[in-house]
Design a protein around this motif. Structure first.
Motif, PDB file in Angstrom:
ATOM      1  N   THR A 228      -3.122   1.773  -3.412  1.00  0.00           N
ATOM      2  CA  THR A 228      -2.935   2.085  -2.041  1.00  0.00           C
ATOM      3  C   THR A 228      -3.928   2.425  -1.181  1.00  0.00           C
ATOM      4  N   LEU A 229      -5.332   2.517  -1.521  1.00  0.00           N
ATOM      5  CA  LEU A 229      -6.503   2.843  -0.732  1.00  0.00           C
ATOM      6  C   LEU A 229      -6.616   1.444  -0.202  1.00  0.00           C
ATOM      7  N   LEU A 230      -6.468   0.274  -0.615  1.00  0.00           N
ATOM      8  CA  LEU A 230      -6.851  -0.966   0.029  1.00  0.00           C
ATOM      9  C   LEU A 230      -6.600  -1.335   1.398  1.00  0.00           C
ATOM     10  N   ASP A 231      -7.312  -1.764   2.051  1.00  0.00           N
ATOM     11  CA  ASP A 231      -6.892  -1.984   3.740  1.00  0.00           C
ATOM     12  C   ASP A 231      -7.527  -3.308   4.145  1.00  0.00           C
ATOM     13  N   GLU A 232      -8.551  -3.047   4.736  1.00  0.00           N
ATOM     14  CA  GLU A 232      -9.233  -4.500   5.144  1.00  0.00           C
ATOM     15  C   GLU A 232      -9.782  -5.382   4.061  1.00  0.00           C
ATOM     16  N   GLU A 233      -9.707  -4.781   2.868  1.00  0.00           N
ATOM     17  CA  GLU A 233     -10.014  -5.736   1.737  1.00  0.00           C
ATOM     18  C   GLU A 233      -8.978  -6.855   1.682  1.00  0.00           C
ATOM     19  N   LEU A 234      -7.906  -6.640   2.156  1.00  0.00           N
ATOM     20  CA  LEU A 234      -6.748  -7.504   1.877  1.00  0.00           C
ATOM     21  C   LEU A 234      -6.830  -8.758   2.917  1.00  0.00           C
ATOM     22  N   ASP A 249       6.852   5.220  -3.991  1.00  0.00           N
ATOM     23  CA  ASP A 249       5.985   5.482  -2.738  1.00  0.00           C
ATOM     24  C   ASP A 249       4.542   4.431  -2.851  1.00  0.00           C
ATOM     25  N   THR A 250       4.135   4.277  -4.117  1.00  0.00           N
ATOM     26  CA  THR A 250       3.151   3.549  -4.049  1.00  0.00           C
ATOM     27  C   THR A 250       3.422   2.106  -3.582  1.00  0.00           C
ATOM     28  N   PHE A 251       4.292   1.457  -4.113  1.00  0.00           N
ATOM     29  CA  PHE A 251       4.809   0.370  -3.703  1.00  0.00           C
ATOM     30  C   PHE A 251       4.931   0.061  -2.441  1.00  0.00           C
ATOM     31  N   GLU A 252       5.584   1.092  -1.600  1.00  0.00           N
ATOM     32  CA  GLU A 252       5.778   1.236  -0.247  1.00  0.00           C
ATOM     33  C   GLU A 252       4.535   1.006   0.577  1.00  0.00           C
ATOM     34  N   LYS A 253       3.512   1.942   0.086  1.00  0.00           N
ATOM     35  CA  LYS A 253       2.213   2.047   0.633  1.00  0.00           C
ATOM     36  C   LYS A 253       1.523   0.603   0.812  1.00  0.00           C
ATOM     37  N   VAL A 254       1.763   0.089  -0.479  1.00  0.00           N
ATOM     38  CA  VAL A 254       1.008  -1.362  -0.524  1.00  0.00           C
ATOM     39  C   VAL A 254       1.292  -2.428   0.422  1.00  0.00           C
ATOM     40  N   ILE A 255       2.902  -2.319   0.421  1.00  0.00           N
ATOM     41  CA  ILE A 255       3.462  -3.357   1.539  1.00  0.00           C
ATOM     42  C   ILE A 255       3.100  -3.071   2.757  1.00  0.00           C
ATOM     43  N   ASP A 280      14.179  -3.963  -1.520  1.00  0.00           N
ATOM     44  CA  ASP A 280      14.431  -3.099  -0.167  1.00  0.00           C
ATOM     45  C   ASP A 280      13.285  -2.951   0.655  1.00  0.00           C
ATOM     46  N   LEU A 281      12.403  -2.250  -0.224  1.00  0.00           N
ATOM     47  CA  LEU A 281      11.196  -1.853   0.468  1.00  0.00           C
ATOM     48  C   LEU A 281      10.187  -2.908   0.977  1.00  0.00           C
ATOM     49  N   VAL A 282      10.317  -4.174   0.585  1.00  0.00           N
ATOM     50  CA  VAL A 282       9.499  -5.270   0.943  1.00  0.00           C
ATOM     51  C   VAL A 282      10.250  -5.622   2.335  1.00  0.00           C
ATOM     52  N   ILE A 283      11.613  -5.691   2.555  1.00  0.00           N
ATOM     53  CA  ILE A 283      11.977  -6.223   3.772  1.00  0.00           C
ATOM     54  C   ILE A 283      12.484  -5.014   4.778  1.00  0.00           C
ATOM     55  N   GLN A 284      12.359  -3.902   4.437  1.00  0.00           N
ATOM     56  CA  GLN A 284      12.668  -2.712   5.304  1.00  0.00           C
ATOM     57  C   GLN A 284      12.109  -2.715   6.784  1.00  0.00           C
TER      58      GLN A 284
END
Length: 310
Positions: A228-234, A249-255, A280-284
């Motif tokens: 969940t801490l990865l940002d500009e690395e992506l 929550d972990t999945f939602e933050k990563v998406i 549902d969290l992917v497309i929300q």
């Protein structure tokens, strides 16, 4: 990394050339041999297993079927190690090893015992990698309570999925929950030039790093941190892969982090999601669109493909 493996696959196909293909033994190794033939668009005429129950959509014969087959036009592929009963039946019917039957494991592994037919087993046999051994929940260090147990998955099922893509050398794939790096090795086999991954468990991370060295895989970056801490690395990646590593929550933050990466650097992004429990969290946020559903031999069966287009 894969050249010798592909040479052995070619020898397998040469042995069966122009003949009826009979796979004897329909467990994990038999499934894999069938996968090799299907992937090459080659026909398997008979599957024999005297112990397996009848499976839906799979026509499994008993070994008695060999009595009515013409051995001169058959190539019998035994996917188990030496079995006296099988040898007595084959030789009693006039079959000769190397002429109209072979032990597939002997072709790939020589005299080594206890191996299964799989991509990961090949890497473990040839390069002494550590990929398939499980890691129990009580030993797994997790960043969040909604992170799931490490599982290596079925390697040939992922290869079947990757065959749906036309990867280029400049494509870059990032694996969330990369574990020991097995999936990354298959992405490299598929032609991906740049690879990355994140694994929170420090022991799995160290095993993954060791495997990369053993496999001589270059241009790969593994991170040992909270996903969940990865940002500009992506921002350097245009493909993202998950084999159901976490939920909630972990999945939602990563998406959301992937979506922010897209906003910083506009490019087409493809998300390969095996075990799409959090669809549902992917497309929300109406950023990702579901573009393809692939039915596989994974235990969770479906892999969903999502896209963000420029």
């Amino acid at each position: 990394m894969w050249d010798e493996f592909e040479e052995k696959v070619t020898r397998l196909f040469e042995f069966t050339n122009g003949r009826k293909v009979v796979i004897w033994g329909y467990q994990r190794s038999g499934w894999f041999v069938e996968h090799l033939f299907k992937r090459a668009h080659k026909q398997v005429e008979y599957i024999i297993d005297d112990g397996t129950g009848i499976m839906p959509k799979v026509n499994i014969q008993r070994s008695i079927v060999l009595q009515r087959l013409d051995r001169d036009v058959c190539a019998v592929l035994l996917t188990f190690e030496h079995d006296r009963g099988a040898l007595e039946l084959l030789e009693g019917l006039g079959y000769v090893e190397g002429e109209n039957y072979i032990f597939v494991k002997k072709l790939f592994y020589g005299d080594a015992q206890g191996r299964m037919m799989s991509y990961y087993d090949w890497l473990e046999y040839k390069f002494h990698a550590d990929i398939s051994a499980p890691r129990t929940v009580d030993k797994l260090k997790q960043a969040h309570s909604d992170c799931l147990q490490y599982s290596v998955g079925i390697d040939y099922a992922l290869v079947d999925v990757l065959d749906n893509f036309a990867f280029k050398e400049n494509d870059a794939v990032f694996d969330f929950g990369c574990g020991k790096g097995g999936a990354l090795a298959l992405f490299r086999k598929a032609g991906v030039g740049k690879l990355g991954g994140v694994e929170y468990d420090p022991d799995l991370y160290q095993i993954g790093q060791s495997n990369l060295q053993k496999l001589n895989m270059e241009n790969v970056s593994l991170l040992n941190t909270d996903a969940t801490l990865l940002d500009e690395e992506l921002d350097d990646y245009n493909y993202f892969f998950m084999y159901n590593p976490f939920l909630g929550d972990t999945f939602e933050k990563v998406i959301c982090n992937i979506e922010r990466s897209y906003n910083r650097r506009k490019r087409q992004i493809i998300f390969i999601y095996s075990g799409p429990y959090c669809h549902d969290l992917v497309i929300q946020n109406n950023v990702f669109k579901l573009s393809k559903e692939i039915y596989t031999d994974y235990s969770v069966r479906y892999v969903y493909i999502y896209m963000i287009s420029e």
